[in-house]
Design a protein around this motif. Structure first.
Motif, PDB file in Angstrom:
ATOM      1  N   THR A   6       0.835  -1.200   0.000  1.00 44.46           N
ATOM      2  CA  THR A   6       0.000   0.000   0.000  1.00 44.46           C
ATOM      3  C   THR A   6       0.871   1.252   0.000  1.00 44.46           C
ATOM      4  OG1 THR A   6      -1.789  -1.133   1.159  1.00 44.46           O
ATOM      5  CG2 THR A   6      -1.777   1.270   1.274  1.00 44.46           C
ATOM      6  N   THR A   7       1.899   1.255   0.845  1.00 46.68           N
ATOM      7  CA  THR A   7       2.787   2.414   0.936  1.00 46.68           C
ATOM      8  C   THR A   7       3.575   2.612  -0.356  1.00 46.68           C
ATOM      9  OG1 THR A   7       2.963   2.158   3.333  1.00 46.68           O
ATOM     10  CG2 THR A   7       4.683   3.443   2.242  1.00 46.68           C
ATOM     11  N   ASP A  53       1.431   3.965  -3.275  1.00 41.36           N
ATOM     12  CA  ASP A  53       0.667   5.186  -3.058  1.00 41.36           C
ATOM     13  C   ASP A  53       1.407   6.387  -3.659  1.00 41.36           C
ATOM     14  OD1 ASP A  53      -0.722   7.381  -2.139  1.00 41.36           O
ATOM     15  OD2 ASP A  53      -0.748   6.747  -0.045  1.00 41.36           O
TER      16      ASP A  53
END
Length: 192
Positions: free
Chosen positions: A95-96, A99
């Motif tokens: 996710t990081t 992003d």
């Protein structure tokens, strides 16, 4: 007799608005553009509202940077002795890494490190070093005693590769595949 706090309790929604405005301005205009006056204007609050919560725009930015870093509280997972192969950690990292907003924030943070070294130093002291201690402890707990390996070097290798991937060469294979390879190689170095 019970103690009574003065004033109204802090509204977490106001905190969120302020941190969102601070991050947006930081990405768009750097540290200079993310001053208290501009943050207050974008968030639709008075400057005093910000100063009641944070002693400076730097303190606000550091907290906003950490909030932008991840959706999953990784510290909790490491404290629960989640290993680097834990799917919850992998999901958080993917996710990081994926992003674009965090990529922009990180690029701005690194880019401002020469003109505003205190911002990166504060972020490092308040968030990165405590997290690194948790990671080191979790990794050390499972290291083969016969392995001749420096855990800090393994951490640096994985973090460095992830940062390179995030900032310089995003793309194929997928972030999840890439992270899985990093974790696999780290485990091999650690004798797992």
């Amino acid at each position: 007799m019970t103690g009574r706090s003065r004033g109204r309790p802090r509204d977490p929604q106001v905190d969120d608005l302020i941190m969102k405005a601070a991050l947006e301005l930081f990405v768009e205009q750097g540290v200079e553009g993310a001053n208290v006056e501009r943050i207050a204007k974008r968030a639709g609050v008075a400057k005093v509202t910000i100063y009641r919560r944070w002693p400076s725009s730097e303190a606000l930015l550091v907290q906003a940077l950490e909030r932008a870093r991840t959706v999953v509280p990784e510290e909790r997972l490491w404290a629960e002795n989640a290993g680097p192969s834990d799917e919850r950690l992998m999901d958080s990292w993917v996710t990081t890494l994926g992003d674009p907003r965090y990529r922009a924030v990180l690029a701005q943070l690194i880019g401002s490190s020469t003109s505003h070294p205190d911002l990166l130093a504060t972020y490092r002291e308040q968030y990165l070093r405590p997290r690194r201690r948790l990671v080191r402890e979790a990794l050390a707990a499972g290291v083969d005693p016969e392995a001749d390996v420096d855990i800090d070097t393994v951490i640096d290798m994985v973090v460095g590769a992830a940062l390179y991937r995030m900032l310089v060469d995003p793309g194929e294979p997928s972030d999840r595949d890439y992270l899985a390879k990093l974790v696999h190689q780290a485990n091999r170095l650690l004798g797992r």
